[in-house]
Scaffold this motif. Structure first.
Motif, short mmCIF file in Angstrom:
data_model
loop_
_atom_site.label_atom_id
_atom_site.label_comp_id
_atom_site.label_asym_id
_atom_site.label_seq_id
_atom_site.Cartn_x
_atom_site.Cartn_y
_atom_site.Cartn_z
N ALA A 161 0.82 -1.22 0.00
CA ALA A 161 0.00 0.00 0.00
C ALA A 161 0.85 1.26 0.00
O ALA A 161 0.47 2.27 -0.60
CB ALA A 161 -0.93 0.00 1.21
N ASN A 162 1.98 1.22 0.65
CA ASN A 162 2.82 2.41 0.77
C ASN A 162 3.95 2.46 -0.24
O ASN A 162 4.86 3.28 -0.11
CB ASN A 162 3.35 2.52 2.20
CG ASN A 162 2.23 2.85 3.15
OD1 ASN A 162 1.58 3.88 3.04
ND2 ASN A 162 1.94 1.95 4.07
N ALA A 182 -4.74 2.27 -7.96
CA ALA A 182 -5.63 1.15 -8.26
C ALA A 182 -5.26 0.46 -9.57
O ALA A 182 -5.27 -0.77 -9.66
CB ALA A 182 -7.08 1.63 -8.30
N ARG A 183 -4.92 1.23 -10.57
CA ARG A 183 -4.57 0.64 -11.86
C ARG A 183 -3.30 -0.21 -11.75
O ARG A 183 -3.23 -1.32 -12.27
CB ARG A 183 -4.36 1.72 -12.91
CG ARG A 183 -4.07 1.15 -14.28
CD ARG A 183 -3.85 2.23 -15.29
NE ARG A 183 -5.01 3.09 -15.27
CZ ARG A 183 -5.47 3.72 -16.31
NH1 ARG A 183 -4.90 3.59 -17.46
NH2 ARG A 183 -6.52 4.50 -16.22
N ALA A 184 -2.29 0.31 -11.05
CA ALA A 184 -1.04 -0.44 -10.88
C ALA A 184 -1.30 -1.75 -10.13
O ALA A 184 -0.76 -2.80 -10.49
CB ALA A 184 -0.01 0.40 -10.14
N ILE A 188 -6.30 -2.94 -0.02
CA ILE A 188 -4.88 -2.57 0.00
C ILE A 188 -4.74 -1.05 -0.01
O ILE A 188 -3.96 -0.47 0.76
CB ILE A 188 -4.12 -3.22 -1.16
CG1 ILE A 188 -4.03 -4.74 -0.95
CG2 ILE A 188 -2.71 -2.61 -1.31
CD1 ILE A 188 -3.44 -5.52 -2.11
N LEU A 189 -5.51 -0.37 -0.86
CA LEU A 189 -5.42 1.10 -0.90
C LEU A 189 -5.87 1.74 0.41
O LEU A 189 -5.39 2.81 0.77
CB LEU A 189 -6.21 1.63 -2.09
CG LEU A 189 -5.65 1.31 -3.46
CD1 LEU A 189 -6.56 1.81 -4.56
CD2 LEU A 189 -4.24 1.89 -3.63
N SER A 190 -6.77 1.07 1.14
CA SER A 190 -7.22 1.61 2.42
C SER A 190 -6.11 1.58 3.47
O SER A 190 -6.20 2.29 4.47
CB SER A 190 -8.44 0.84 2.93
OG SER A 190 -8.06 -0.42 3.49
N LEU A 191 -5.08 0.78 3.23
CA LEU A 191 -3.96 0.67 4.17
C LEU A 191 -2.90 1.76 3.98
O LEU A 191 -1.99 1.88 4.80
CB LEU A 191 -3.30 -0.70 4.04
CG LEU A 191 -4.18 -1.91 4.33
CD1 LEU A 191 -3.41 -3.19 4.02
CD2 LEU A 191 -4.66 -1.89 5.77
#
Length: 109
Positions: A64-65, A71-73, A102-105
């Motif tokens: 995530a970091n 999102a596309r990657a 994952i993006l929420s992390l």
């Protein structure tokens, strides 16, 4: 009148091009549930600073970091073969949920 029609065409073209490349995000809670059921053998999936069971597999927090992650990657990465990752095919709805999770992390800078 000709200018007006050209303006409408340009707006329609921009709308199509931006939506064509967009990745719809799913439900982060469902993504976490999917990750707990399918990814924990190798990855640390919980939002904690910890190491993955497989030292070659990054934690979801690390993913995530990662610089430039979006999102596309993630969608491309999850659909690509990796030598150290099993050939896991994630159904599209579940993939959207895992991406949302994952993006929420991602930690704010």
């Amino acid at each position: 009148m000709r200018f007006f029609n050209a303006g409408i065409a340009l707006v329609a073209l921009l709308a199509l091009s931006s939506s064509a490349g967009a990745v719809e995000l799913g439900d982060a809670t469902k993504g976490q549930e999917y990750a707990r059921a399918n990814c924990v053998e190798c990855h640390e999936v919980e939002p904690i600073e910890s190491f993955s069971p497989n030292p070659d597999a990054p934690s979801f927090q690390e993913v995530a970091n990662s610089p430039g992650l979006n999102a596309r990657a993630l969608a491309v990465w999850l659909q690509s073969s990796h030598p150290s990752m099993p050939n896991l095919i994630i159904p599209p709805a579940d993939m959207d949920n895992v991406i949302a999770y994952i993006l929420s992390l991602k930690k704010p800078k």
